[in-house]
Structure formats: C-alpha cells, structure tokens
Design an enzyme around this catalytic site. Structure first.
Site, PDB file in Angstrom:
ATOM      1  CB  SER A   1      -0.963   0.045   1.154  1.00  0.00           C
ATOM      2  OG  SER A   1      -1.799   0.917   1.135  1.00  0.00           O
TER       3      SER A   1
ATOM      4  CG  ASP B   1      -6.251  -2.617  -4.098  1.00  0.00           C
ATOM      5  OD1 ASP B   1      -6.991  -1.955  -3.497  1.00  0.00           O
ATOM      6  OD2 ASP B   1      -5.073  -2.840  -4.069  1.00  0.00           O
TER       7      ASP B   1
ATOM      8  CG  HIS C   1      -5.099  -2.880  -0.292  1.00  0.00           C
ATOM      9  ND1 HIS C   1      -4.722  -2.088  -1.483  1.00  0.00           N
ATOM     10  CD2 HIS C   1      -4.543  -2.365   0.656  1.00  0.00           C
ATOM     11  CE1 HIS C   1      -3.855  -1.238  -1.171  1.00  0.00           C
ATOM     12  NE2 HIS C   1      -3.871  -1.362   0.348  1.00  0.00           N
TER      13      HIS C   1
END
Length: 488
Positions: free
Chosen positions: A181, A435, A460
C-alpha cells in the site's frame, strides 16, 4: 476467491476491530481508503492489542534530515527476525507505512516464506510519526512538518547504514526492500532515490501516482461489484438523494438509517460526510474482499435480491444497518464532530493513536488520494465532491491548506517520484485487479528488470500474506514471479 484462516481474521479485525458494538454508534470503516485502526491499510490479521513476539529495538533517528543545524533525534522502532538467516544471506527490509508496525509480517507473512527459501534476515522499520516512533512532543501543525515521504525514505537509508555498521556480516549482503500500500510506494521510491542502499524492491499495491481527485477509486469499486449490483446501488442512492431535497425527506432518512443526530440537509458538509459514511463500508468490502468476511458477494447478495419485496433503497438500508454496520445503535455522520476529533494533536488522542491525523496530513501535503464521486456514472451519487476533502484540510490544519495548496503538493510529488513511470530497475509491482488502489500503481513493465503483475480476482496486498493451499493459481504465480525477482 479463497483465503487462509489468517486472511479471514484480517478481514474480521479490519471490519469489526475498531470498538463498534450493537450498543454504540456506528462509525465509518474506511477513511480515505484507510481502515480506521492503528495499523493502516496494510494491517496484519491481529487485534489492536496484539503483543509482538520479537524483541523491540530502537534506533536514534534524526528528526530533520535536511537541516544540518538540527541535531535532535527520536527513537524509531524496528524488529529483526533471525529465524531463517544464514551468514551471507540477503536482508529483506520491510518499510512501515501509515500505521503502527508489528512483527507479524516478518514472522508469518509471505516475506517470511521468501526468507526461509533464501536464508534471509528480515527486518521491519516503523514509519516516523506512526505507532510509537513519534519525533515530537505532540502532533501540532508546526510539528507535523517533519512528516513526509522524503523524510521517511531518508530514515530508511540511514537505518540501512546503521544496520550494516552494527552487523559487519551484512556489509556484503544483498538488500531487498518490501512494502504494501503506501509503504509499497515507499519501497519503489526507496529503490529509485537510494539505488545504492538496496538491490531491488517489492512494491505491493503501491499507489505511486499521487492524485488530487481520485475518482477512479470508486470506479474500480463499481466495476468489481458488477453491473447488476452497481445498478441496484445507483437506484438506491438516487432515491436517497431525492429525499435529501426536502425537510420531510431528511426526517425519513433519520428514521431509516437511525442517524445519531437529526439530519439538516442544508448542512452540505454533513450531507457529504453521511454519503461517504455509507459508501466507505462498501468500498471496504471490495478493497479487502474475502469469501468468508464482508465481501463483494455479501454486499451484492443483499442488493441484487429483487425477490425480497423491498425497494433498492430499502435493501440499501438493510445492507448498511444489518450487514455493514453490524446492528449498531445509530449511525454517526456529523462533520464537525469528525473534524474536532482529527484536530486533536495530543499523542494520546484517538486520531493520533489510530494514525488518522497523520494520514490526513500526508494526503493534504503530498498525495491527495481523495475518493470522490466525480465519475459521471458513479453508482454512489454525486455528493462526495472534491471540495469536501479540501475543506477538511483547511478546517483541520488551517487556511493555508486549501485546494490550490493540495493540488500543487500533488504535482510536486509526481514530479519528484515520477508517478506511474518512476525511474527504477529491479522492482516488481504486484497488484490485485479488484483492489481500487491498483488504478494508481504501475500496471505495465517499465523495463527488463521492473515487472508489473496484475493478479486477477484479488484484493489489496493479498500477495503479502502467507501462502495457502487454497490460493488461486494467479496468486501463486505472482509469488513465483516475486521469487524470481528476488534473485536478480
């Protein structure tokens, strides 16, 4: 898709580990695409009171790397796992992101699996200002000026030098940096800005392009939900927006959604906040999709059940109150209450302990990432506009943090790092197709040694969790590609 038990626990704690109960008010599950918890977007499948198994180590890091006259330091947390290390093996450095670090990933995640195969030492460094690595006495606006990705990358570079000097056996070791991320973007940027410090990077679900109006986020959410499900949500939101036009409609919304305070439809910011509060848990179900938790399937099973005799809005209300918000007493949407919470700058305040104040600051000063309903065909209506987010920056941090300031900051970030075309070698960019964050990542190979891997049907940072026999073949193939990348 199927997940291991740890992945299921991860989803459960993401969605229900924030303190909500049937006797409390329901708050949003996401905030700017970030789960409302202390661990951030890449959180381990552990509760907030998780106790680390590995020893906690502390490095004296400089507060300001770019002011030679400022000699202040702070204690920065890091973990080291020697379990699989053999002399001469590589070092796998995991960068912390916009939340507290734990030792979970370097002990139990995919990085630990790679470490076992390559006899690697695994290390995790907590990001400045998150968790317990806070450089200043509080997080006032003046003190937050040392919170930036550039300072964080220099932290990592200095830490690598320290670890090599502290452990001479590592002097000739190969270094690979990992992240997921926001920290996935950091991993790519670290390889870009400090190529002599590390030999390669794995940048999982890394949104390397800053974007002021990230309207594509909800576009991916809509695509992942599918046409039928999105159309049912669109009709429900259309009916809800029609009610927002009259005082009688406001009263209906109060009753239907069990709002904690009466709705004043002329309070634009609170209306925006209400619509975002309703949209966020659906986005969360997509971003952290699991067949055994809050998921695309669970959302759409409610919204597409046209045989239940309910209108689309009635099904939407059922979805919100019974499924997504877990039967909470009331739905809290008050804009100024949210702003007042994030204004709190004490280290003990909830917004600081959960990292929400810090992440809000970084979006206002570097990244934007604001998930608006700006697409013309958005199924979530058009009541989450971009100026709602710039208003938050101004209301929380001061009038200088206005729309013009944020847009210039986003442009500066992309100029400095290169957006989706960073100048890097030996980096792999794994992303899940469902995602929403993949829209800001690298989706095409940049050169012979920098690969993009789009894993269809996954969400994700899924590649960062421990492999399971139930993993889809594309996820298994992606991990094999990552393994090959580690050998470059």
């Amino acid at each position: 898709m199927k997940f291991s038990l740890l992945n299921v626990l991860f989803i459960v704690f993401i969605l229900y580990g924030t303190g909500s109960s049937s006797s409390s008010s329901a708050r949003r599950l996401l905030f700017r695409g970030r789960p409302v918890n202390r661990y951030g977007m890449l959180r381990p499948p552990v509760p907030d009171n998780y106790v680390n198994t590995l020893a906690e180590n502390w490095y004296n890091q400089r507060v300001d790397h770019f002011n030679t006259s400022d000699t202040r330091t702070f204690k920065q947390l890091y973990f080291v796992n020697h379990e699989h290390y053999k002399t001469g093996g590589p070092v796998f450095l995991m960068l912390g992101g916009e939340g507290a670090s734990s030792d979970y990933f370097i002990r139990s995640g995919a990085i630990a699996t790679y470490a076992k195969k390559f006899n690697a030492l695994t290390v995790e460094l907590e990001h400045r200002y998150y968790g317990r690595s806070v450089p200043t006495v509080d997080l006032s606006v003046d003190n937050l000026r040392y919170l930036s990705s550039e300072q964080a990358l220099k932290d990592a570079e200095q830490f690598v030098q320290f670890l090599v000097a502290d452990r001479l056996a590592l002097a000739n070791s190969k270094w690979i940096v990992f992240g997921g991320s926001y920290s996935g973007a950091l991993a790519a940027w670290f390889r870009e800005k400090y190529p002599n410090a590390v030999n390669g990077a794995v940048a999982s679900s890394g949104p390397v392009e800053a974007r002021y109006d990230f309207k594509e986020y909800l576009g991916v959410v809509s695509q992942s939900l599918g046409t039928d499900c999105s159309n049912q949500i669109r009709e429900a939101v259309h009916q809800l927006e029609a009610q927002l036009k009259t005082p009688e409609g406001w009263q209906s919304i109060d009753k239907e959604l069990k709002l904690c305070t009466p709705l004043n439809g002329s309070d634009t910011a609170s209306v925006n906040n209400l619509m975002e509060t309703l949209t966020d848990p659906i986005a969360s179900a997509v971003q952290y999709n699991s067949s055994n938790g809050n998921s695309i399937g669970r959302v759409c099973s409610v919204m597409t059940n046209t045989k239940d005799g309910r209108t689309p809005l009635e099904r939407y209300v059922k979805l919100q109150l019974q499924v997504l918000h877990g039967g909470s007493k009331c739905l809290d949407y008050d804009y100024m209450k949210m702003i007042d919470e994030i204004r709190q700058s004490s280290k003990t305040s909830t917004s600081v302990r959960t990292g929400m104040r810090q992440w809000t600051y970084q979006t206002c000063t570097e990244f934007g990432y604001y998930q608006t309903t700006g697409l013309p065909d958005s199924p979530f209506g058009h009541n989450i506009p971009i100026d709602y987010f710039s208003k938050q920056c101004t209301d929380i941090f001061g009038k200088q943090f206005n729309a013009d300031y944020i847009q210039k900051a986003v442009q500066t970030t992309n100029t400095y790092y290169g957006g989706v075309k960073p100048t890097v070698t030996k980096v792999v960019f794994p992303n899940g197709s469902t995602d929403p964050w993949h829209a800001l990542s690298v989706l095409k190979d940049l050169n012979n040694s920098t690969r993009a891997v789009l894993i269809h049907g996954t969400s994700h940072c899924v590649d960062m969790y421990a492999p399971s026999a139930n993993d889809p073949h594309e996820l298994t193939d992606a991990r094999q590609t990552i393994e090959k990348q580690l050998q470059l």
